[in-house]
Scaffold this motif. Structure first.
Motif, PDB file in Angstrom:
ATOM      1  N   PHE A 132       0.912  -1.205  -0.100  1.00  0.00           N
ATOM      2  CA  PHE A 132       0.053   0.094  -0.121  1.00  0.00           C
ATOM      3  C   PHE A 132       1.096   1.123  -0.123  1.00  0.00           C
ATOM      4  O   PHE A 132       0.576   2.200  -0.616  1.00  0.00           O
ATOM      5  N   LEU A 133       2.039   1.007   0.632  1.00  0.00           N
ATOM      6  CA  LEU A 133       2.932   2.318   0.783  1.00  0.00           C
ATOM      7  C   LEU A 133       3.498   2.808  -0.488  1.00  0.00           C
ATOM      8  O   LEU A 133       3.787   3.687  -0.992  1.00  0.00           O
ATOM      9  N   ASP A 152      -0.455  10.919   1.402  1.00  0.00           N
ATOM     10  CA  ASP A 152      -1.261  10.765   2.607  1.00  0.00           C
ATOM     11  C   ASP A 152      -2.295   9.531   2.174  1.00  0.00           C
ATOM     12  O   ASP A 152      -2.677   8.871   3.243  1.00  0.00           O
ATOM     13  N   ASN A 153      -2.798   9.423   1.256  1.00  0.00           N
ATOM     14  CA  ASN A 153      -3.263   8.086   0.909  1.00  0.00           C
ATOM     15  C   ASN A 153      -2.835   6.879   1.006  1.00  0.00           C
ATOM     16  O   ASN A 153      -3.431   6.039   1.596  1.00  0.00           O
ATOM     17  N   ARG A 154      -1.581   6.812   0.535  1.00  0.00           N
ATOM     18  CA  ARG A 154      -1.117   5.621   0.693  1.00  0.00           C
ATOM     19  C   ARG A 154      -0.545   5.036   1.967  1.00  0.00           C
ATOM     20  O   ARG A 154      -0.191   3.930   2.463  1.00  0.00           O
ATOM     21  N   VAL A 155      -0.120   6.041   2.938  1.00  0.00           N
ATOM     22  CA  VAL A 155       0.013   5.682   4.278  1.00  0.00           C
ATOM     23  C   VAL A 155      -1.029   5.349   5.115  1.00  0.00           C
ATOM     24  O   VAL A 155      -0.899   4.905   6.239  1.00  0.00           O
ATOM     25  N   ASP A 166      12.093   9.704   0.937  1.00  0.00           N
ATOM     26  CA  ASP A 166      12.396  10.832   1.663  1.00  0.00           C
ATOM     27  C   ASP A 166      11.035  11.641   1.989  1.00  0.00           C
ATOM     28  O   ASP A 166      10.949  12.420   3.035  1.00  0.00           O
ATOM     29  N   GLU A 167      10.006  11.364   1.373  1.00  0.00           N
ATOM     30  CA  GLU A 167       8.856  12.235   1.705  1.00  0.00           C
ATOM     31  C   GLU A 167       7.814  11.073   2.276  1.00  0.00           C
ATOM     32  O   GLU A 167       7.091  11.457   3.289  1.00  0.00           O
ATOM     33  N   LEU A 168       7.784   9.910   1.683  1.00  0.00           N
ATOM     34  CA  LEU A 168       6.897   8.960   2.457  1.00  0.00           C
ATOM     35  C   LEU A 168       6.813   8.430   3.626  1.00  0.00           C
ATOM     36  O   LEU A 168       6.158   8.432   4.427  1.00  0.00           O
ATOM     37  N   TYR A 169       8.192   8.274   3.994  1.00  0.00           N
ATOM     38  CA  TYR A 169       8.366   7.511   5.543  1.00  0.00           C
ATOM     39  C   TYR A 169       8.433   8.817   6.560  1.00  0.00           C
ATOM     40  O   TYR A 169       7.930   8.548   7.510  1.00  0.00           O
ATOM     41  N   PRO A 170       9.030   9.823   6.341  1.00  0.00           N
ATOM     42  CA  PRO A 170       8.479  10.937   7.402  1.00  0.00           C
ATOM     43  C   PRO A 170       7.049  11.124   7.667  1.00  0.00           C
ATOM     44  O   PRO A 170       6.467  11.404   8.508  1.00  0.00           O
TER      45      PRO A 170
END
Length: 357
Positions: A188-189, A205-208, A246-250
């Motif tokens: 999903f991420l 935001d949707n994928r997390v 760098d955007e996804l995990y924070p």
């Protein structure tokens, strides 16, 4: 620099759980449960032998029939699973240890012949990984998965909730949600595996959202202070590609932070710690750093610098049931035998010698 023993031996409070030391046994798939996914007395012996670890995180444990990826892996969604795991948790507790059961849904990393119902794998989107799956008849190409409907996504979140409750009934001290290595949560991420057009796809935001909903459900069910989650940023396992780590995990860590989880485990490969330090800054609870392949000195340095609150070991714990005692004594360590890692009997599983032997 501190010695391994002096750094690892400090006790720790992780959510609701008191740990005798800061050494964590990493989850390791060993493929030695029954075909129905029930842990056995042999599994109980294996985990019980390693009870001196500060915390044991179990092998990945499927939360449902759809969640199974590999052969002979344990489940935690039937009464039989609960009874099997009770043997394991009792053995660990008799040895003075603590154990979290890792909740795992393999998603598309599966094959129908490995599951109890023989159905097509499920995933965020119908995108197959370019990979093969070991089966009883040899390695076979992983088929294209079926994309989950929005209602089925909600049902899968509930599967995690039910499995977490089962883990606590089985005597586990808590659970770890597997959010990495290309399995369902990371599918999903990742934009490479998730091409959804509903509220679970597209933007970061949707994928997390799925990962946060799973963590929220589990925390509501058993307590945030008994819930951990594992992530593997940027590790291209099982066909996952992430080009926005760098955007996804924070963003993911910021969304998880208000839940007050017991810990976050980050699997870190390579020498670039920039993202790991960003995560450390954003995460106020216990941070478990899992440096795959790193030597003990590197793990000691992570503890001494405060980058990690706990550190993991994998093959060292596999080959040394009394690893804590060996480190304390400065004794030599057994070498692991990779030929016995996956499947088999007691050889390479419960027969590694202790110092006393």
């Amino acid at each position: 620099m501190s010695t391994p023993a002096s750094s690892f031996s400090r006790p720790a409070q992780v959510g609701a759980v008191n740990l005798a030391n800061r050494l964590v046994m990493s989850p390791m798939t060993r493929n030695r449960s029954t075909p129905e996914g029930v842990p056995t007395a042999l599994n109980a012996e294996y985990y019980g032998q390693r009870a001196s670890m500060g915390l044991i995180i179990s092998e990945g444990t499927q939360i449902s029939a759809d969640g199974q990826g590999y052969l002979l892996t344990p489940g935690i969604y039937t009464d039989e699973h609960v009874a099997g795991w009770r043997q394991v948790t009792d053995a660990v507790h008799r040895g003075g240890g603590k154990i979290f059961i890792q909740l795992m849904h393999a998603g598309r990393v599966s094959h129908p012949s490995n599951t109890p119902h023989g159905r097509q794998p499920v995933a965020p989107s119908p995108i197959r990984p370019d990979a093969e799956m070991p089966t009883a008849t040899g390695r076979l190409p992983i088929p294209e998965p079926r994309g989950l409907s929005t209602d089925e996504v909600a049902s899968t979140v509930q599967d995690f909730r039910v499995a977490a409750a089962a883990a606590i009934r089985a005597g586990a001290d808590g659970v770890e949600i597997h959010g990495g290595y290309g399995y369902l949560v990371q599918q999903f991420l990742s934009g490479s595996a998730n091409r959804r057009t509903d509220g679970y796809g597209g933007s970061v935001d949707n994928r997390v959202r799925f990962a946060v909903e799973v963590a929220t459900a589990v925390a509501e069910e058993i307590g945030a202070d008994r819930t951990g989650i594992r992530i593997t940023p940027g590790i291209p396992q099982n066909g996952i590609v992430e080009d926005d780590v760098d955007e996804l995990y924070p963003a993911l860590v910021r969304a998880l932070e208000p839940l007050g989880l017991a810990y976050l485990e980050v699997v870190q490969r390579g020498d670039d710690d920039k993202l790991l330090r960003v995560i450390r800054e954003a995460w106020s609870s216990t941070l478990v750093v899992n440096r795959a392949g790193a030597d003990l000195a590197t793990r000691v340095a992570d503890l001494d610098s405060g980058l990690a609150d706990l550190v993991t070991v994998a093959s060292l714990a596999l080959a040394n049931p009394d690893l804590v005692e060996r480190l304390t004594a400065g004794a030599a360590l057994n070498d692991a035998d990779p030929a016995t890692f996956f499947g088999g009997d007691s050889r390479g599983y419960t027969d590694y010698p202790t110092l006393g032997q």
